[in-house]
Design an enzyme around this catalytic site. Structure first.
Site, PDB file in Angstrom:
ATOM      1  N   ASP A   1       0.887  -1.410  -0.061  1.00 32.07           N
ATOM      2  CA  ASP A   1      -0.029  -0.089   0.016  1.00 32.07           C
ATOM      3  C   ASP A   1       0.876   1.223  -0.078  1.00 32.07           C
ATOM      4  OD1 ASP A   1      -2.249  -1.491   0.148  1.00 32.07           O
ATOM      5  OD2 ASP A   1      -1.923  -1.957   2.269  1.00 32.07           O
TER       6      ASP A   1
ATOM      7  N   LYS B   1       2.094   2.465  -5.280  1.00 30.84           N
ATOM      8  CA  LYS B   1       3.013   2.014  -6.298  1.00 30.84           C
ATOM      9  C   LYS B   1       2.068   2.488  -7.777  1.00 30.84           C
ATOM     10  CE  LYS B   1       3.212  -2.043  -4.756  1.00 30.84           C
ATOM     11  NZ  LYS B   1       2.893  -1.893  -3.333  1.00 30.84           N
TER      12      LYS B   1
ATOM     13  N   GLY C   1      -4.466  -4.525  -3.819  1.00 31.04           N
ATOM     14  CA  GLY C   1      -5.511  -3.618  -4.379  1.00 31.04           C
ATOM     15  C   GLY C   1      -4.647  -2.227  -4.545  1.00 31.04           C
ATOM     16  N   HIS C   2      -5.050  -1.882  -5.987  1.00 31.03           N
ATOM     17  CA  HIS C   2      -4.599  -0.574  -6.218  1.00 31.03           C
ATOM     18  C   HIS C   2      -5.703   0.310  -6.957  1.00 31.03           C
ATOM     19  CE1 HIS C   2      -2.471  -3.706  -8.843  1.00 31.03           C
ATOM     20  NE2 HIS C   2      -3.448  -3.390  -9.734  1.00 31.03           N
TER      21      HIS C   2
ATOM     22  N   GLN D   1       2.069  -6.367  -3.290  1.00 30.52           N
ATOM     23  CA  GLN D   1       2.450  -6.242  -2.075  1.00 30.52           C
ATOM     24  C   GLN D   1       3.785  -5.405  -1.643  1.00 30.52           C
ATOM     25  OE1 GLN D   1       1.590  -9.564  -3.157  1.00 30.52           O
ATOM     26  NE2 GLN D   1      -0.581  -8.812  -2.995  1.00 30.52           N
TER      27      GLN D   1
ATOM     28  N   THR E   1       2.693 -12.693   2.694  1.00 25.54           N
ATOM     29  CA  THR E   1       2.083 -13.344   1.691  1.00 25.54           C
ATOM     30  C   THR E   1       2.929 -14.244   1.156  1.00 25.54           C
ATOM     31  OG1 THR E   1       0.609 -12.818  -0.137  1.00 25.54           O
ATOM     32  CG2 THR E   1       2.873 -11.673  -0.078  1.00 25.54           C
TER      33      THR E   1
ATOM     34  N   THR F   1      -7.902  -1.451   0.268  1.00 27.87           N
ATOM     35  CA  THR F   1      -8.698  -1.449  -1.234  1.00 27.87           C
ATOM     36  C   THR F   1      -9.462  -2.833  -1.390  1.00 27.87           C
ATOM     37  OG1 THR F   1      -6.654  -0.540  -2.048  1.00 27.87           O
ATOM     38  CG2 THR F   1      -8.248  -0.804  -3.467  1.00 27.87           C
TER      39      THR F   1
ATOM     40  N   PRO G   1      -9.309  -1.316   8.477  1.00 30.19           N
ATOM     41  CA  PRO G   1      -8.609  -0.157   8.775  1.00 30.19           C
ATOM     42  C   PRO G   1      -7.019  -0.556   8.659  1.00 30.19           C
ATOM     43  CG  PRO G   1      -9.905  -0.518  10.514  1.00 30.19           C
ATOM     44  CD  PRO G   1     -10.277  -1.988   9.291  1.00 30.19           C
TER      45      PRO G   1
ATOM     46  N   SER H   1       5.479  12.549  -4.207  1.00 30.65           N
ATOM     47  CA  SER H   1       4.055  12.685  -4.452  1.00 30.65           C
ATOM     48  C   SER H   1       3.190  13.485  -3.350  1.00 30.65           C
ATOM     49  CB  SER H   1       3.436  11.170  -4.403  1.00 30.65           C
ATOM     50  OG  SER H   1       2.277  11.276  -4.481  1.00 30.65           O
TER      51      SER H   1
ATOM     52  N   GLY I   1      -0.132  14.084  -3.296  1.00 32.97           N
ATOM     53  CA  GLY I   1      -1.560  13.866  -3.644  1.00 32.97           C
ATOM     54  C   GLY I   1      -1.939  13.074  -4.615  1.00 32.97           C
TER      55      GLY I   1
HETATM   56  P1  IMP Z   1      -2.688 -12.795   1.561  1.00 29.56           P
HETATM   57  O1  IMP Z   1      -1.720 -12.096   0.648  1.00 29.56           O
HETATM   58  O2  IMP Z   1      -4.034 -12.613   1.250  1.00 29.56           O
HETATM   59  O3  IMP Z   1      -2.330 -14.174   1.777  1.00 29.56           O
HETATM   60  O4  IMP Z   1      -2.313 -12.052   2.840  1.00 29.56           O
HETATM   61  C1  IMP Z   1      -0.987 -12.299   3.749  1.00 29.56           C
HETATM   62  C2  IMP Z   1      -0.594 -10.802   4.245  1.00 29.56           C
HETATM   63  O5  IMP Z   1      -0.324  -9.975   3.219  1.00 29.56           O
HETATM   64  C3  IMP Z   1      -1.703 -10.228   5.136  1.00 29.56           C
HETATM   65  O6  IMP Z   1      -1.122  -9.418   6.155  1.00 29.56           O
HETATM   66  C4  IMP Z   1      -2.286  -9.181   4.144  1.00 29.56           C
HETATM   67  O7  IMP Z   1      -3.053  -8.048   4.939  1.00 29.56           O
HETATM   68  C5  IMP Z   1      -1.174  -8.838   3.497  1.00 29.56           C
HETATM   69  N1  IMP Z   1      -1.418  -8.123   2.120  1.00 29.56           N
HETATM   70  C6  IMP Z   1      -1.506  -9.035   0.897  1.00 29.56           C
HETATM   71  N2  IMP Z   1      -1.786  -8.182  -0.098  1.00 29.56           N
HETATM   72  C7  IMP Z   1      -1.593  -6.850   0.318  1.00 29.56           C
HETATM   73  C8  IMP Z   1      -1.581  -5.611  -0.424  1.00 29.56           C
HETATM   74  O8  IMP Z   1      -1.697  -5.481  -1.552  1.00 29.56           O
HETATM   75  N3  IMP Z   1      -1.226  -4.560   0.587  1.00 29.56           N
HETATM   76  C9  IMP Z   1      -1.014  -4.601   1.799  1.00 29.56           C
HETATM   77  N4  IMP Z   1      -1.181  -5.900   2.366  1.00 29.56           N
HETATM   78  C10 IMP Z   1      -1.207  -7.029   1.763  1.00 29.56           C
END
Ligand code: IMP
Length: 429
Positions: free
Chosen positions: A13, A16, A40-41, A226, A241, A304, A309, A418, A420
C-alpha cells in the site's frame, strides 16, 4: 537492458500504482509477476477512479501490453469483474491484456480452505485478504492439486482433474468444519469452463511474448504486488504473503531475467502502514483520538481489497535499509507526503533497542522484531498545505528536510515526491 521494476519497500500500500502510471509513457509492456487479487490499487485516471486488484495497473494505458505473468495466481471471477469494470469505464480491453497459460487458478475450495485457518479468531491466523492466495500457491508447489490457466481451456482434462481434486478437498474441509456444504465437481467444472471462455482470448505463452518483446527492443515495466516486508522468504514470516514480492520474483514469475532490469524504483510511503497481523515496531496504536487515527483518516488508510483499517506508524529507516538493499533499488520515491502536513513534529526510526542494546540491523526473526523498541530521531513538522506544490522549491523547508533526511539515511536518491493522488500532484527531482 530494457526493464524497470516498481517495488514497495514497506508492508504494501505504498501507492505504487501512481508511479507505474507516471512511467507508463516510457514503456511498452506492463507486467505483474506475483500475487493475485490480494493487491489492491486505486488508480485515479482523469475524473474516474478504478479499483484493480488482479490486473496490472498498466492496463489503463492502451499502448501498453499488459501481462499477467506465470507467477500470478488468478481468480477467474475477479478477472472478468475487473475487465468489465474497465470496459464500463471506457477503457479498451482486448489483445492488450494477456494472461499466462502457466498461471495457477484459484478455485472456491481455496477460499474455503483459507477460512479454516483465518476465521474464528484463531491465534494462528495471518490476517490475510481472504482471496485464496495461500492455498492456491500451496497447491502449485505441491503439484498434485494445482490447475493452471492453460488447463482451463481443455474441458475434458479439466473435468478429470476436478473429479480427482474436489472430493479430496471436500474430505479435508469437512474434517475441520462439517458444516461446510461439499463442492460438486461437475458444478465447479461447469462454472470454470464458462469462465475459461471469457479468459480464452487473453491466454498466451507470456514468457515467449515477453522474450520476443525484449528482442524487439521493447521496454518492460514490472509491477511488484504487495511490499518487500511481505516477501515469502525475506519478509516478516509467517506474517507475509505467499509469493516473492521482491524484484527477485521477476525471473521466476515472468521468465524475464532480472539481468535485463536496469531501473529498480523503491516506493516509500511518508509513514508506515500494515494490514493484517505481525510485528510493527513504529506502530502508532494510540486510540481513537490519537495521531495514528488522524493519519489513518487523512491518508484514507483502509484496505482497497478488504476495507480493513490499516495499522499506521512512523517511518522506519531500519526496515527501509533492509528492504532497499534486498530489492537492490537505484532510487526511491516518496509518497503521500501531504498526509503529514499539520504536525508539529515527526519521527523517523533510525535504530532499534533490542534486549537493552542498540542495533541498526533488521532482525531475522519476527518475534525478535516484535521485541524491538524504536529509537527515534525527531524532526520539526510543517503546517502549510503542500498538496498544491509542483516543484521541490514549493515545499516548505521542513518538508524538504524530512525527505532529505530519509534519503541520507538510505543513501539513495529520491526521484519523485507525491503530494496527492492526482498525476499532477507529483514533484520530479
Ligand atoms: P494474503 O496475501 O491474502 O495471503 O495475505 C497475507 C498478508 O499480506 C496479510 O497480512 C495481508 O494483509 C497482506 N497483504 C496482501 N496483499 C496486500 C496488499 O496488496 N497490501 C498490503 N498488504 C497486503
Amino acid at each position: 537492458m530494457a526493464g524497470t521494476c516498481v517495488v514497495g519497500l514497506q508492508w504494501g500500500d505504498e501507492a505504487k500504482g501512481k508511479i507505474v502510471d507516471l512511467l507508463s509513457g516510457e514503456h511498452q509492456f506492463a507486467v505483474r509477476y506475483n500475487g493475485g487479487a490480494n493487491a489492491g490499487h486505486t488508480v485515479v485516471w482523469g475524473n474516474r477512479t478504478f479499483r484493480l486488484s488482479l490486473l496490472p495497473t498498466g492496463v489503463l494505458h492502451p499502448h501498453l501490453q499488459a501481462v499477467i505473468g506465470n507467477g500470478v495466481v488468478v481468480y477467474p471471477p475477479r478477472f472478468v469483474e475487473e475487465v468489465n469494470q474497465l470496459i464500463e469505464g471506457g477503457v479498451r480491453v482486448g489483445d492488450n491484456l494477456v494472461i499466462s497459460d502457466h498461471a495457477h487458478v484459484i478455485f472456491p475450495y481455496h477460499l474455503e480452505e483459507e477460512k479454516l485457518i483465518e476465521s474464528g479468531g484463531s491465534s494462528n491466523a495471518i490476517g490475510t485478504t481472504g482471496r485464496g492466495i495461500g492455498p492456491c500457491y500451496q497447491d502449485k508447489v505441491s503439484r498434485v492439486y494445482g490447475i493452471r490457466v492453460g488447463d482451463l481451456l481443455k474441458p475434458d482434462f479439466l473435468r478429470e482433474r476436478l473429479e480427482f481434486i474436489v472430493p479430496r478437498k471436500n474430505k479435508l474441509i469437512h474434517a475441520f468444519n462439517p458444516s461446510v456444504t461439499p463442492f460438486d465437481p461437475q458444478q465447479v467444472c461447469d462454472q470454470y469452463s464458462a469462465f475459461a471462455e471469457k479468459l480464452r482470448p487473453h491466454v498466451r505463452n507470456t514468457t515467449k511474448l515477453l522474450q520476443d518483446g525484449l528482442n524487439a527492443g521493447k521496454r518492460m515495466l514490472f509491477e511488484a504486488a504487495q511490499g518487500s516486508l511481505l516477501d515469502i522468504d525475506h519478509g516478516t514470516f509467517p506474517y507475509v504473503t505467499s509469493s516473492s514480492t521482491l524484484p527477485s520474483g521477476i525471473w521466476a514469475g515472468s521468465g524475464i531475467s532480472t539481468r535485463k532490469i536496469d531501473r529498480i524504483i523503491g516506493v516509500i510511503k511518508a509513514y508506515t502502514s500494515r494490514v493484517g497481523r505481525g510485528p510493527f515496531p513504529t506502530e502508532l496504536d494510540d486510540g481513537p483520538d490519537g495521531l495514528g487515527e488522524r493519519i489513518r483518516k487523512i491518508g484514507r488508510e483502509y484496505g482497497t481489497v478488504t476495507g480493513r483499517p490499516r495499522r499506521v506508524g512512523w517511518l522506519d529507516a531500519v526496515a527501509l535499509r533492509y528492504t532497499s538493499t534486498l530489492a537492490d533499488v537505484n532510487e526511491v520515491t516518496f509518497m503521500l507526503l501531504d498526509v503529514l502536513s499539520g504536525l508539529d513534529e515527526l519521527f523517523i526510526c533510525t535504530a532499534y533497542e533490542y534486549r537493552g542494546e542498540r542495533t541498526s540491523d533488521f532482525p531475522s526473526d519476527a518475534d525478535d522484531l516484535a521485541a524491538c523498541k524504536p529509537i527515534y530521531e525527531r524532526l520539526v513538522g510543517w503546517h502549510e498545505d503542500i498538496s498544491t506544490a509542483r516543484a521541490w522549491a514549493d515545499l516548505p523547508s521542513n518538508a524538504q528536510r524530512y525527505v532529505e533526511r530519509v534519503s541520507e539515511l538510505l543513501q539513495l536518491r529520491v526521484s519523485y515526491v507525491s503530494v496527492g493522488p492526482d498525476r499532477a500532484q507529483t514533484i520530479i527531482r
